[in-house]
Design an enzyme around this catalytic site. Structure first.
Site, PDB file in Angstrom:
ATOM      1  N   ARG A  22       0.762  -1.227  -0.080  1.00  0.00           N
ATOM      2  CA  ARG A  22       0.110   0.099   0.035  1.00  0.00           C
ATOM      3  C   ARG A  22       0.849   1.327  -0.053  1.00  0.00           C
ATOM      4  NH1 ARG A  22      -1.257   1.664   4.564  1.00  0.00           N
ATOM      5  NH2 ARG A  22      -1.815  -0.061   5.479  1.00  0.00           N
ATOM      6  N   TYR A  70     -17.588  17.374 -13.609  1.00  0.00           N
ATOM      7  CA  TYR A  70     -18.182  15.899 -13.877  1.00  0.00           C
ATOM      8  C   TYR A  70     -19.327  15.726 -12.614  1.00  0.00           C
ATOM      9  CZ  TYR A  70     -18.020  10.964 -13.011  1.00  0.00           C
ATOM     10  OH  TYR A  70     -18.239   9.614 -12.810  1.00  0.00           O
ATOM     11  N   ASP A  90      -8.997  19.636 -13.190  1.00  0.00           N
ATOM     12  CA  ASP A  90      -9.439  18.420 -13.820  1.00  0.00           C
ATOM     13  C   ASP A  90      -9.017  18.297 -15.421  1.00  0.00           C
ATOM     14  OD1 ASP A  90     -10.401  15.889 -14.840  1.00  0.00           O
ATOM     15  OD2 ASP A  90     -12.029  16.025 -13.058  1.00  0.00           O
ATOM     16  N   LYS A 123      -9.692   7.224 -18.365  1.00  0.00           N
ATOM     17  CA  LYS A 123     -10.005   7.770 -19.584  1.00  0.00           C
ATOM     18  C   LYS A 123      -8.900   7.731 -20.542  1.00  0.00           C
ATOM     19  CE  LYS A 123     -13.979   8.709 -17.629  1.00  0.00           C
ATOM     20  NZ  LYS A 123     -13.852   8.630 -16.097  1.00  0.00           N
TER      21      LYS A 123
END
Ligand SMILES: Cc1ncc(COP(=O)(O)O)c(C=O)c1O
Length: 401
Positions: free
Chosen positions: A62, A114, A188, A213
């Site tokens: 992690r 978004y 963004d 994306k």
């Protein structure tokens, strides 16, 4: 070829001539692996042997992993940034950034975010008394007037989703920093990627991506990332990445690293196909308006030309009819897939009012122009003629005869 295409449309910012080299090499030197792998190996270990207590490069999966490390270095390089961090999703990256705030802080967002980001601020951050406001940024002065004494983050998305508005990011950054140098500006940049827009060069502190994306581009990984220059902020976010556990898997890191090698080629083709589709739609009798910042008809076209070095394959359009026709159109498509998401190799179509932006309050949706005759397309890498023929037949089919 790439530069010629971009100049022909009128984009004024130069495409980084070393982008493809950076994507294929940064962080990937074979000498770092004892086996000299030409392709970075996938390290799936969740823990790492220590020669003596704490004498190790990695401790626990992690907190760090070789594949994630190299991907973070590569992503930082593509944004010409000092530091990169990856998260388990784009919203995970947002969660990590907002986690550095405390109750009573304020986030000033552009009004056309978004849907998932909007939902996070309204329904999650608010539960921790983190206040947010959503303001139109058409007039940068008016937007900056909404900065309050407790504003800690300015959250931008440009172009916006799904109406493809473009904000004057440079001016917004100057006005914000003139009010307080400590306000963190996030852009963004999911729709353009660092290939077509460089947020840090425009004055932002953090470039944020839904890697899901274009950066990954093959619709098989959910991931988020950020790129930044400020060491203190990086250390804070590195701590947050580990402490919140919002980390991507080693296999996903491998897949994204592989995808980045073709990002520049894919973005060129997305731009070409998106423009071809946009120009076709503009002439279609069933179409009321096309929203494509790379076309002169777009109200923010000049701003896009000044700030970007190209545009992606996302565009939206309003047709002349209603919800019934939207559904018929979407169900008639054969090459475009009716699905959420964007930025993959395959062309997708969706209706934001029912799908990606259903979580935005109904009144706000109408104000933002997210009506039932608005369709968003993510134009993929198929042959442009096939895409145009598909749209043409679906547009002909949408209206009962
Ligand atoms: C502009 C933008 N930002 C952030 C996100 C969230 O990313 P993810 O789905 O990887 O959590 C999305 C997802 O569609 C997006 O379109």
């Amino acid at each position: 070829m790439a530069a010629a295409d971009n100049r022909a449309v009128g984009f004024k910012r130069e495409i980084d001539p070393h982008f493809g080299t950076k994507a294929g090499h940064i962080g990937q030197e074979p000498e770092q692996w004892s086996s000299m792998d030409a392709v970075p190996p996938i390290s799936v270990a969740t823990t790492f042997k220590q020669l003596a207590p704490t004498e190790t490069k990695y401790e626990y999966g992690r907190s760090g992993n070789p594949g994630r490390d190299l991907l973070e270095r590569c992503l930082a390089g593509l944004d010409d940034a000092k530091y990169g961090l990856c998260f388990s999703s784009g919203l995970g990256a947002l969660t990590a950034i907002v986690s550095i705030l405390k109750s009573g802080d304020h986030v000033l967002c552009v009004d056309d975010l978004y849907g998932g980001c909007n939902r996070f601020f309204r329904h999650i951050a608010s539960r921790f008394q983190i206040e947010s406001s959503f303001i139109n940024a058409e007039d940068p002065e008016k937007f900056a007037e909404a900065i309050k004494p407790n504003t800690k983050i300015v959250w931008l998305e440009s172009p916006t989703n799904p109406t493809l508005r473009v904000w004057d990011v440079e001016t917004i950054c100057k006005l914000t920093k003139s009010k307080s140098k400590d306000i963190i500006i996030v852009l963004d940049n999911t729709f353009l990627t660092p290939y077509f827009q460089k947020p840090l060069e425009l004055g932002c502190d953090i470039a944020l991506y839904s890697v899901t994306k274009y950066l990954n581009g093959h619709s098989d990984v959910i991931m988020g990332s950020i790129a930044l220059n400020d060491q203190k902020l990086y250390e804070q976010l590195l701590f947050t990445q580990n402490s919140t556990g919002i980390v991507p898997s080693p296999i996903d890191c491998f897949l994204v690293n592989r995808s980045l090698k073709t990002l520049h080629i894919r973005m060129e083709e997305h731009m070409r196909n998106g423009l071809a589709v946009g120009r076709f739609l503009e002439k279609h009798p069933n179409i009321e308006k096309v929203l494509h910042p790379g076309l002169p008809s777009h109200p923010h076209h000049q701003l896009a030309l000044n700030q970007w070095s190209g545009c992606s394959g996302v565009l939206s359009f309003y047709h002349k009819y209603g919800l019934k026709e939207s559904k018929k159109f979407l169900q008639s498509l054969k090459v475009f897939m009716l699905a959420e998401s964007l930025g993959g190799h395959e062309s997708l179509a969706e209706i934001p009012s029912l799908m990606t932006h259903a979580s935005v309050p109904a009144g706000d949706r109408v104000k933002l122009g997210i009506t039932d005759n608005l369709i968003r397309l993510s134009v993929g890498l198929e042959s442009a003629n096939d895409l145009i023929e598909d749209l043409d037949q679906a547009l002909k089919n949408m209206k009962d005869r």
